[in-house]
Design an enzyme around this catalytic site. Structure first.
Site, PDB file in Angstrom:
ATOM      1  N   GLY A  14      85.670  17.331  -3.446  1.00  0.00           N
ATOM      2  CA  GLY A  14      85.418  16.058  -4.098  1.00  0.00           C
ATOM      3  C   GLY A  14      85.347  16.217  -5.598  1.00  0.00           C
ATOM      4  CE  LYS A  87      82.249   1.191 -16.607  1.00  0.00           C
ATOM      5  NZ  LYS A  87      81.400   1.877 -15.618  1.00  0.00           N
ATOM      6  CB  VAL A 199      79.906  26.299   5.163  1.00  0.00           C
ATOM      7  CG1 VAL A 199      78.640  27.136   5.036  1.00  0.00           C
ATOM      8  CG2 VAL A 199      80.888  26.644   4.036  1.00  0.00           C
ATOM      9  CD  GLU A 363      74.327   0.286 -17.007  1.00  0.00           C
ATOM     10  OE1 GLU A 363      75.427   0.712 -17.392  1.00  0.00           O
ATOM     11  OE2 GLU A 363      73.774  -0.718 -17.498  1.00  0.00           O
TER      12      GLU A 363
END
Length: 528
Positions: A14, A87, A199, A363
């Protein structure tokens, strides 16, 4: 204890895993963007083949530009590959009250832009705006980004060099595609070893450090430093090392989200220049504009409404933009455990990303925290195990400070609201806020938020962020100063005028988000 730290094992991919791998490799193994002949670090990333990245659309801070540049990724390639857009801040809609009459006294929306107010940090203009709060919104008076973002304009020109800017900006991106790009770059250009495997076990040494991880196919993998990017499972830090989790649900109630991808009506639909956060009765909706679609999600508290009620609210939100198609959505439910680990670095293990903590994405602090902590590990990598505890102690201290500020800053959005459902009234109850925040709110009745109100170095949210939120939601919150120096009033007026002129100039010069992104396929950003 004296053996050099040379073998890094990252468990989990990720954005957290691959940003960490990229920054470590770029800092220690690369020379001018190329893999060095004798890399200092052996970096291995173990990624489960069964865990998919959630590609709902994510927002970043401007810090991501620096991160990508350090890793050595071309900005044009990043934007095109990751279905990314620009953004320039976050727009908060209906956070103040349910009904709006006077858009200045009780604003229906306000912007928290990425640019500092005009004059800052040398000169704080906010005191000089207060006498004019009935005539002009704070963000419009002190920053051109409100008008630029409202018009869906880009923060730069096609001739601006990569990662350069006219207006400060971050990105909206497809998280799944972002992880793919990082993986390809880290393995192909930076020499990171990639193992797809499960794992199954973690083995500890006699003194409690992690000695190795047991993979289902590859067997034992040893390391000197282990990075836990295993998500909310926190297999290493929370599991094997048993570092406690500090729950924050009593402060920020949201523990669920329904996320969905929403197509545009046509290929020419404007791409929003900011994240839209719209308040609802028992939560809020994020709405992120990518070039090919929107990423939309309803964040809510399961203590205040059911999943079915949340779905109904999301359908109601989407209906004005996509009509009857809203009833056919099949959103993915995400569970949120709001809180963070008591420490992010324990023994020879650092947890980065959701393995160290997560909170609602109000945020967009998640990726920013990943960037910060991965940079700390790369820049302060211990020479050996003997000095590791000294470094981990100071990193843990700042980690806790960052989390405390994130929670305080997000809570500020709720306690300033005058919405009246139980959810919002519960947020305003004094038992769910810290003494520190209550004291600051009392102070700000008489003084504008300033750097003196932030009690640690290098905060994630500067005083300007507090000003944008406070005066976006409550323009008349702070009493007007009794006296202002004429010379400083003139300086402030000049800054107000310059901002207005700059806004008009940029509105004419800047292309739309969509136009600039479409140009990049044939005209990439200049490299210098």
């Amino acid at each position: 204890m004296q053996k050099p730290i040379s073998k890094i094992v990252i468990v989990g991919g990720g954005a957290a895993g691959w940003i960490t791998a990229g920054l470590l490799a770029a800092h220690h193994n690369a020379d001018k963007g190329q893999l060095a002949p004798s890399p200092k670090l052996d970096i291995t990333l173990i990624e489960s083949p069964d865990v998919a990245t959630i590609g709902v659309g994510e927002g970043t801070w401007p810090s991501m530009r620096s991160t990508l540049e350090k890793i050595g990724i071309n900005e044009t390639q990043f934007l095109l590959h990751c279905d990314a857009s620009f953004k320039q801040g976050s727009k908060f809609i209906n956070w103040c009250t349910e009904a709006t009459h006077n858009p200045l006294q009780s604003p229906a929306s306000y912007l928290h832009p990425f640019s500092l107010p005009a004059g800052q940090p040398q000169f704080d203009i906010s005191n000089y705006w207060l006498p004019h709060h009935e005539q002009v919104a704070f963000a419009a008076a002190v920053s051109n980004q409100e008008a630029i973002a409202k018009a869906s304009l880009a923060p730069k020109l096609g001739s601006t060099k990569q990662y350069g800017f006219i207006n400060n900006y971050g990105y909206h991106l497809d998280a799944g595609k972002f992880s793919e790009l990082l993986r390809e770059h880290c393995t192909g250009k930076l020499g990171v070893n990639h193992i797809r495997d499960h794992v199954d076990d973690i083995h500890l040494a006699e003194l409690g450090d992690i000695e190795s991880v047991q993979c289902r196919s590859k067997g034992l993998i040893n390391g000197d430093l282990f990075i836990d990017c295993s998500g909310v499972k926190s297999l290493l830090l929370g599991g094997a090392l048993n570092v406690p989790f500090i729950c924050q649900k009593q402060v920020l109630f949201n523990d669920c989200a329904l996320a969905v991808q929403v197509p545009y009506d046509n290929d020419d639909t404007p791409i929003a220049s900011n994240t839209h956060s719209t308040a609802l009765d028992n939560g809020w909706v994020w709405d992120i504009g990518l070039p090919t679609r929107r990423g939309v999600g309803h964040v809510y508290s399961s203590d205040h409404q059911s999943d079915d009620q949340a779905l109904e609210q999301l359908i109601t939100y989407l209906t004005p933009s996509i009509g009857d198609k809203a009833s056919d959505i099949n959103p993915r439910k995400l569970s949120i455990a709001p809180g963070y680990r008591a420490s992010c670095w324990h023994k020879n293990c650092v947890a980065i990303g959701m393995a160290s903590g997560f909170i609602e994405p109000l945020e967009a602090s998640a990726l920013a925290l990943i960037e910060w902590l991965a940079s700390q590990v790369a820049e302060q990598l211990p020479a050996n195990r003997q000095v590791m505890d000294t470094i981990s102690t100071r990193v843990n201290k700042q980690f806790e400070q960052h989390w405390q500020q994130i929670i305080e800053f997000l809570k500020l959005h709720y306690v300033l609201s005058e919405r009246q459902s139980d959810y919002w009234q519960d947020h305003r109850h004094e038992t769910s806020s810290s003494d520190e925040l209550r004291h600051k709110l009392a102070l700000w009745r008489h003084h504008v938020p300033s750097v003196a109100d932030i009690n640690h170095r290098n905060p994630l949210f500067p005083a300007a962020s507090y000003q944008y939120v406070l005066y976006g939601m409550r323009p008349n919150y702070t009493a007007m100063p009794a006296q202002l120096k004429p010379s400083l009033k003139r300086q402030a007026q000049q800054l107000f005028n310059e901002n207005q002129q700059r806004t008009m100039q940029l509105a004419k010069a800047l292309p739309s988000n969509r136009d600039l992104l479409q140009q990049l396929a044939s005209h990439p950003f200049p490299l210098i």
